[in-house]
Design an enzyme around this catalytic site. Structure first.
Site: not given
Ligand code: ATR
Length: 283
Positions: A69, A105
């Site tokens: 990420k 997220d």
């Protein structure tokens, strides 16, 4: 078989256990779209090549999972909020000749709570504060999301206190770092508590004792396998409100699908049941 340009991926290393193909496959079938969503496990050195293939139009885009990420954040052309604040990208798509990236997220975390515990963030609860257990990547997204919903203070409790302190400095004012031991002291007024540590994945251990928490404190775990973690089971026994972690996984997938395939998909009970069956849990 989908045209090459109608493909999306999930990349990470490894990606073997990802449930994302099941989620996106369900939505593709539901919307009768001739597309595909495929696992593309690459080591970090291969990420730039995969992203170049997106720029060339060989892929519509994809999801990025651990441990890529942060590397993805550095490789995209346009970073959208909240990925900018987090320094981590989990969703990429191609538009206007450029590779865009964001992080969904926090959005998945919030949408799960909004859906399963409407009013959980109502104004009077903000001032009672929230407690986040853990200081990893998931905690970062959740801390920013809680700040955005007005919670103050946001306590961050971590086994390694130094990491909690770093996050409190990075994200500023409402965040306060504490040790796991001290979290019982701040617990008595807390309106919301979330576990972002890996404690509970074994189905045996809980990350914290709930004795000191008020009865109306909402308890959330982002672990979804097992769905009923020991923490949630304990909270339920005490008749405290609980929200499990499966909805976060499902909701964080929505924006990517919409970017790639042009349809905003819904998180339904059917989808939830499908993933629960795959996890070996009873819907
Ligand atoms: P993610 O990116 O998914 O959030 P991570 O970065 O590996 O995952 O973070 C895992 C979190 O679980 C960390 O906060 C870790 O605490 P440390 O920073 O002290 O390592 C926490 N954790 C893992 N095992 C733990 C344990 N046995 N007890 C308490 N905390 C634990």
């Amino acid at each position: 078989m989908a045209e090459s340009s109608q493909k999306a991926f999930i990349t990470g290393w490894p990606v073997t256990h990802s449930r994302s193909p099941l989620i996106h496959g369900h939505w593709l079938a539901q919307h009768r779209l001739d597309g595909s969503y495929e696992k593309q496990g690459v080591e970090v050195a291969g990420l730039a090549d995969l992203f170049d293939a997106v720029r060339r139009g060989e892929w519509l885009g994809g999801n990025v999972t651990l441990p890529h990420k942060e590397a993805a954040f550095a490789l995209v052309d346009e970073v959208h909020e909240p990925a900018k604040r987090l320094g981590a990208v989990n969703t990429v798509w191609h538009a206007g000749g450029r590779l865009h990236g964001t992080n969904t997220d926090g959005l998945g975390f919030l949408a799960n709570l909004d859906e399963r515990s409407a009013g959980w963030d109502a104004a009077p609860k903000h001032n009672r504060g929230a407690l986040v257990l853990g200081a990893g990547g998931a905690a970062r997204a959740i801390i920013v999301a809680l700040q955005d919903r007005g919670f103050a203070p946001v306590f961050i409790a971590n086994r390694t206190v130094e990491k909690a302190k770093q996050l409190a400095v990075e994200f500023g004012a409402p965040c306060k770092a504490i040790s796991l031991e001290d979290s019982c002291e701040v617990a008595k007024n807390i309106a919301f508590m979330v576990n972002t540590t890996s404690v509970g994945m074994d189905g045996k251990s809980a990350p914290i004792n709930l004795d000191a928490f008020p009865q109306d404190c909402l308890i959330n775990d982002i672990i979804y396998s097992p769905l009923e973690t020991p923490l949630l089971a304990d909270a339920r026994k005490r008749a405290m409100p609980v929200v499990d972690g499966l909805g976060m996984l499902l909701h964080q997938a929505v924006p990517g699908f919409e970017h790639w395939f042009g349809v905003r998909p819904s998180v339904t009970e059917d989808l939830r049941s499908l993933i629960l069956c795959d996890l070996g849990a009873t819907p």
